[in-house]
Enzyme design. Structure first.
Site, PDB file in Angstrom:
ATOM      1  N   GLN A  78      -3.030   2.474   9.457  1.00 16.84           N
ATOM      2  CA  GLN A  78      -1.045   2.160   8.755  1.00 16.84           C
ATOM      3  C   GLN A  78      -0.320   3.510  10.150  1.00 16.84           C
ATOM      4  O   GLN A  78       0.693   2.819   9.363  1.00 16.84           O
ATOM      5  CB  GLN A  78      -0.774   2.617   7.611  1.00 16.84           C
ATOM      6  CG  GLN A  78      -2.085   1.877   6.805  1.00 16.84           C
ATOM      7  CD  GLN A  78      -3.527   2.313   6.713  1.00 16.84           C
ATOM      8  OE1 GLN A  78      -3.790   3.400   7.747  1.00 16.84           O
ATOM      9  NE2 GLN A  78      -4.197   2.537   5.428  1.00 16.84           N
ATOM     10  N   ASP A 133      -2.301  10.739  -2.598  1.00 10.35           N
ATOM     11  CA  ASP A 133      -2.569   9.814  -3.588  1.00 10.35           C
ATOM     12  C   ASP A 133      -2.390  10.083  -5.146  1.00 10.35           C
ATOM     13  O   ASP A 133      -2.685   9.819  -5.867  1.00 10.35           O
ATOM     14  CB  ASP A 133      -3.830   8.599  -3.727  1.00 10.35           C
ATOM     15  CG  ASP A 133      -3.499   8.201  -2.284  1.00 10.35           C
ATOM     16  OD1 ASP A 133      -2.974   8.274  -0.941  1.00 10.35           O
ATOM     17  OD2 ASP A 133      -3.126   6.621  -2.306  1.00 10.35           O
ATOM     18  N   ARG A 167      -7.647  -0.396  -7.209  1.00 10.40           N
ATOM     19  CA  ARG A 167      -7.434   0.958  -6.435  1.00 10.40           C
ATOM     20  C   ARG A 167      -7.085   2.072  -7.060  1.00 10.40           C
ATOM     21  O   ARG A 167      -6.652   2.208  -7.394  1.00 10.40           O
ATOM     22  CB  ARG A 167      -6.422   1.244  -4.960  1.00 10.40           C
ATOM     23  CG  ARG A 167      -6.315   0.076  -4.036  1.00 10.40           C
ATOM     24  CD  ARG A 167      -5.359   0.308  -2.901  1.00 10.40           C
ATOM     25  NE  ARG A 167      -6.186   0.526  -1.728  1.00 10.40           N
ATOM     26  CZ  ARG A 167      -5.428   1.559  -1.188  1.00 10.40           C
ATOM     27  NH1 ARG A 167      -3.885   0.673  -0.761  1.00 10.40           N
ATOM     28  NH2 ARG A 167      -6.361   2.045   0.063  1.00 10.40           N
ATOM     29  N   ASN A 220      -5.734  11.798  -0.329  1.00  8.85           N
ATOM     30  CA  ASN A 220      -5.176  11.615   0.227  1.00  8.85           C
ATOM     31  C   ASN A 220      -5.554  10.782   1.404  1.00  8.85           C
ATOM     32  O   ASN A 220      -7.023  10.350   1.449  1.00  8.85           O
ATOM     33  CB  ASN A 220      -3.906  12.087   1.478  1.00  8.85           C
ATOM     34  CG  ASN A 220      -3.052  11.740   1.634  1.00  8.85           C
ATOM     35  OD1 ASN A 220      -2.093  10.931   1.023  1.00  8.85           O
ATOM     36  ND2 ASN A 220      -2.050  11.908   3.086  1.00  8.85           N
ATOM     37  N   LYS A 221      -5.027   9.917   2.467  1.00 16.19           N
ATOM     38  CA  LYS A 221      -6.172   9.658   3.608  1.00 16.19           C
ATOM     39  C   LYS A 221      -6.965   9.680   4.497  1.00 16.19           C
ATOM     40  O   LYS A 221      -6.463  11.146   4.784  1.00 16.19           O
ATOM     41  CB  LYS A 221      -4.630   8.510   4.495  1.00 16.19           C
ATOM     42  CG  LYS A 221      -5.118   7.387   5.703  1.00 16.19           C
ATOM     43  CD  LYS A 221      -5.505   6.397   4.484  1.00 16.19           C
ATOM     44  CE  LYS A 221      -5.832   5.654   3.533  1.00 16.19           C
ATOM     45  NZ  LYS A 221      -6.337   4.439   3.003  1.00 16.19           N
ATOM     46  N   ARG A 253       1.011  -1.127   0.189  1.00 17.39           N
ATOM     47  CA  ARG A 253       0.212  -0.063   0.436  1.00 17.39           C
ATOM     48  C   ARG A 253       1.082   1.128   0.394  1.00 17.39           C
ATOM     49  O   ARG A 253       2.228   1.444  -0.018  1.00 17.39           O
ATOM     50  CB  ARG A 253      -1.182   0.040   1.294  1.00 17.39           C
ATOM     51  CG  ARG A 253      -0.762  -0.689   2.555  1.00 17.39           C
ATOM     52  CD  ARG A 253       0.169   0.550   3.778  1.00 17.39           C
ATOM     53  NE  ARG A 253      -0.335   1.718   3.428  1.00 17.39           N
ATOM     54  CZ  ARG A 253       0.960   2.074   3.303  1.00 17.39           C
ATOM     55  NH1 ARG A 253       2.278   2.256   4.000  1.00 17.39           N
ATOM     56  NH2 ARG A 253       0.266   4.097   3.820  1.00 17.39           N
ATOM     57  N   GLY A 254       0.027   2.529   0.064  1.00 18.04           N
ATOM     58  CA  GLY A 254       1.070   3.571  -0.228  1.00 18.04           C
ATOM     59  C   GLY A 254       1.407   4.099  -1.718  1.00 18.04           C
ATOM     60  O   GLY A 254       1.578   3.040  -2.611  1.00 18.04           O
ATOM     61  N   ALA A 255       0.939   5.290  -2.207  1.00 17.00           N
ATOM     62  CA  ALA A 255       0.985   5.664  -3.823  1.00 17.00           C
ATOM     63  C   ALA A 255       1.749   5.052  -4.324  1.00 17.00           C
ATOM     64  O   ALA A 255       1.727   4.027  -5.620  1.00 17.00           O
ATOM     65  CB  ALA A 255       0.427   6.504  -4.313  1.00 17.00           C
TER      66      ALA A 255
END
Ligand code: MRU
Length: 354
Positions: free
Chosen positions: A196, A237, A90, A247-248, A47-49
């Site tokens: 996270q 992201d 995603r 973003n998150k 995970r993480g762009a």
């Protein structure tokens, strides 16, 4: 220093840190089918762009390697099928589409043999993963100049080493400032519902000995108001041409709080996260399973049958962002003009419009 590669290619396989196991185990998982990589992206093994962009790129290389195509056209068809599969995993992180489009356009312009095309796909995928490392190295250098001795930084989710191929973005800046000997204190949010911040950001900060205090997401207002927070740093992201940042989930409320208290709010991301084409209305905010909210791991925390709404990202408007840090430098408002200049390769930094 956490000097591992989150995503890599080794002897015809994709090797990735299994982030679902963190913080208790730092283990790697191996993949030799594109369907497995797609599943790993969807279930957040990776995970993480930037990390999912690299994973998708290598996933496409696996699809090429496993293809039984006898002609270039058949191979392109297999690659397009794999692209679709990976792209749907995603939808908000633009790095995923960016990496896939980059490889597919290289593949489509290739005119040689099937074997040559497979090789070209792998080479481009490896270039994308290598570039992520060098780009993030530049980002953390630029970003660390913003961090001063004595800063108290609040960060959200994980934009660190493990969210990228290496070095990280927002969290990478924090780690770099610490390595430079700056005396900083960090408040990472837990980042419900998948934690996270607690599991991964805290893991990275503790490994490097940064003074850090994990906070519940709900403590952010109190902490910004009372604990001397001097900067908020987050990853992204997707950043639109006017600076609007995805973003998150929870990022927007932090930006509002930062503005309320006059605390600078920085977005840190590579230019592969900048999307100059898509309009706001067309951005898809990923919705994840409701069980991620009603359960923590295997434990149910809501009444049986409880409904839940689980958007994975939110949108922060440009007027709440102090500056955007990329590998090309630090960009201040007006973001539309300055992002356009930066993305078209015109001078950046001190020469930006203000
Ligand atoms: O759902 P996740 O864990 O993939 O979300 C990650 C984030 O929101 C990060 O801040 C973003 O991808 C930037 S990572 C350098």
């Amino acid at each position: 220093m956490l000097s591992l590669r989150t995503v890599q290619w080794k002897e015809g396989k994709v090797i990735m840190v299994n982030q679902r196991k963190l913080p208790h185990e730092l283990v790697f998982a191996e993949f030799d089918e594109v369907t497995q990589v797609a599943n790993a992206i969807r279930t957040m093994v990776v995970r993480g762009a930037p990390a999912i962009g690299a994973a998708a790129a290598l996933g496409l290389a696996l699809a090429a390697r496993r293809s039984r195509a006898l002609t270039r056209d058949e191979l392109l068809l297999d690659l397009r099928r794999a692209e679709k599969l990976l792209e749907e995993t995603r939808p908000t992180a633009v790095n995923l589409t960016w990496a896939l489009t980059r490889i597919l356009s290289k593949a489509e312009s290739y005119t040689g043999s099937v074997e040559g095309l497979k090789k070209a796909v792998l080479e481009e995928a490896l270039t994308i993963t290598d570039e992520d490392l060098s780009v993030n190295k530049q980002i953390v250098e630029h970003g660390s100049l913003l961090i001063e001795d004595g800063d108290v930084v609040l960060t959200h989710c994980n934009a660190g080493v493990l969210a990228t191929v290496g070095y990280g973005t927002a969290q990478g800046v924090i780690l770099q400032a610490h390595r430079q000997g700056k005396n900083i204190k960090v408040y990472p949010t837990c980042t419900a519902p998948l934690f996270q911040g607690a599991r991964i950001t805290m893991f990275e900060l503790m490994r490097e000995g940064v003074e850090a205090y994990l906070i519940a997401d709900t403590a952010a207002g109190h902490v910004i108001r009372n604990q001397g927070v001097t900067k908020v740093l987050v990853g992204a992201d997707r950043i639109l041409g006017d600076g609007t940042t995805y973003n998150k989930i929870g990022t927007y409320q932090l930006a509002v709080l930062a503005a309320r208290h006059g605390v600078p709010f920085y977005v840190v991301a590579p230019t592969s996260t900048v999307d100059m084409i898509t309009k706001r209305e067309a951005v898809v905010i990923e919705e994840r399973p409701s069980t991620e909210v009603t359960r923590i791991g295997d434990i149910s925390i809501a009444p049986r049958g409880a409904k839940a709404y689980n958007p994975a990202f939110d949108e922060t408007p440009p007027e709440l962002i102090t500056a955007i840090v990329t590998e090309k430098g630090v960009i201040e408002p007006p973001f539309r003009q300055n992002l356009e200049k930066m993305m078209s390769g015109r001078p950046t930094g001190g020469e930006m419009d203000s």
